[in-house]
Design a protein around this motif. Structure first.
Motif, mmCIF file in Angstrom:
data_model
loop_
_atom_site.group_PDB
_atom_site.id
_atom_site.type_symbol
_atom_site.label_atom_id
_atom_site.label_comp_id
_atom_site.label_asym_id
_atom_site.label_seq_id
_atom_site.Cartn_x
_atom_site.Cartn_y
_atom_site.Cartn_z
ATOM 1 N N VAL A 118 0.472 -0.640 2.957
ATOM 2 C CA VAL A 118 1.385 -0.802 1.828
ATOM 3 C C VAL A 118 1.652 0.570 1.201
ATOM 4 O O VAL A 118 0.793 1.453 1.202
ATOM 5 N N ASP A 119 2.849 0.726 0.669
ATOM 6 C CA ASP A 119 3.248 2.023 0.115
ATOM 7 C C ASP A 119 2.563 2.306 -1.209
ATOM 8 O O ASP A 119 2.148 3.423 -1.487
ATOM 9 N N ARG A 120 2.438 1.270 -2.034
ATOM 10 C CA ARG A 120 1.823 1.409 -3.360
ATOM 11 C C ARG A 120 1.190 0.088 -3.732
ATOM 12 O O ARG A 120 1.785 -0.971 -3.524
ATOM 13 N N LEU A 121 -0.002 0.147 -4.267
ATOM 14 C CA LEU A 121 -0.703 -1.060 -4.677
ATOM 15 C C LEU A 121 -1.057 -0.961 -6.157
ATOM 16 O O LEU A 121 -1.758 -0.042 -6.572
ATOM 17 N N SER A 122 -0.557 -1.919 -6.924
ATOM 18 C CA SER A 122 -0.906 -2.023 -8.339
ATOM 19 C C SER A 122 -1.835 -3.219 -8.512
ATOM 20 O O SER A 122 -1.485 -4.334 -8.128
ATOM 21 N N VAL A 123 -3.017 -2.975 -9.052
ATOM 22 C CA VAL A 123 -4.009 -4.036 -9.238
ATOM 23 C C VAL A 123 -4.274 -4.202 -10.726
ATOM 24 O O VAL A 123 -4.519 -3.216 -11.436
#
Length: 290
Positions: free
Chosen positions: A154-159
């Protein structure tokens, strides 16, 4: 073999631990598999309250014909400390959803939630590579899904998770393997996300609040839920009504089936021929060998 499993004195046992357990779908997946493979085994749900978890696991370790333990909410993090060895994925995620009794009597922990979730996404045509993903929930399943999504590119992961200490721990472990690709927050960060995942228990009860507002999502995104029962949660209903593609929780379990077969060695060595431990608990230690 079809229908209900035939139980006898030679039947090997597998259990799934959770609180609650009414929603679990693993028996409906694994028991037909045992039947198709001609394996004399059964998987049954065990309602384990958090304050009883250690005693229950200790008791199961002493049962000579228990071969494996599946783990669901809210025990996936706590059960790690009760295993003798754990996989690299468990070390990264800090949670486990399956424990296997090995030939020497020790218990080995693994986590297939993330791998199963990604496999389910791909099978449904939602390739995660290159996507911007928002993940709501950093608990047992969410942490494993986070690691698997990063591994899938994934390019960017926001958790997001309201438990800031848990969130910080997960961020540190993820950054050690995939530096600079994860951002964290206490509230859902949906900005620019084209895949949003609910990895919280919100939705098990029809009166639960939504984990995030689907009306705040950009158009054309995919909304995924890991809850399996009900199949169509309020979140997925509202997201679909807004025109979003939705991805059901059962896909995560379907994506784990081949992994479970390999992990529990269900195709090569029949469980009834493997040596058993009849109650000795080895001194716990963690090992990164698979």
């Amino acid at each position: 073999m079809t229908g209900a499993p035939s139980i006898s004195g030679t039947t090997r046992l597998y259990v799934v631990l959770g609180h609650p357990v009414a929603q679990v779908r693993s028996p409906a997946l694994m028991n037909p598999l045992f039947a198709r493979l001609g394996i004399d085994a059964v998987l049954v749900p065990v309602h384990a309250r958090p304050e009883h978890l250690e005693r229950i696991v200790d008791g199961l370790r002493c049962v000579g014909n228990v071969d494996g333990i599946f783990v669901t909410v809210p025990h996936k993090a706590a059960v790690v400390a009760l295993a003798d060895r754990c996989s690299p994925m468990v070390e990264i995620a800090g949670s486990a959803n399956a424990l296997r009794r090995d030939a020497d009597g020790s218990w080995y922990a693994e986590n297939f939630d993330g791998l199963g979730f990604v496999a389910g996404l791909v099978a449904a045509g939602h390739e995660p590579k290159g996507r911007r993903v928002a993940l709501v929930g950093a608990g047992g399943a969410g942490s494993a899904i986070a690691a698997a999504l990063l591994s899938a590119g994934v390019d960017r992961l926001s958790v997001c998770d309201p438990d800031t200490a848990r969130l910080a721990g997960l961020r540190s472990r993820l950054d050690a393997h995939w530096p600079g690709r994860t951002v964290t927050s206490a509230e859902p960060d949906l900005d620019g996300a084209d895949l949003v995942v609910n990895a919280t228990p919100l939705g098990l009860d029809p009166d639960d609040p939504l984990p995030f507002r689907p009306d705040l999502l950009p158009p054309g995104g995919v909304v995924a839920d890991i809850i399996m029962h009900p199949r169509e949660t309020r979140l997925l209903r509202e997201a679909a009504a807004l025109g979003h593609d939705v991805h059901y929780g059962i896909h995560m379990l379907d994506g784990q089936l081949d992994s479970y077969r390999a992990f529990f060695r269900l195709t090569d060595v029949p469980p009834t021929t493997r040596p058993r431990d009849v109650g000795h608990r080895a001194r716990p230690y963690h090992d990164t060998r698979g």
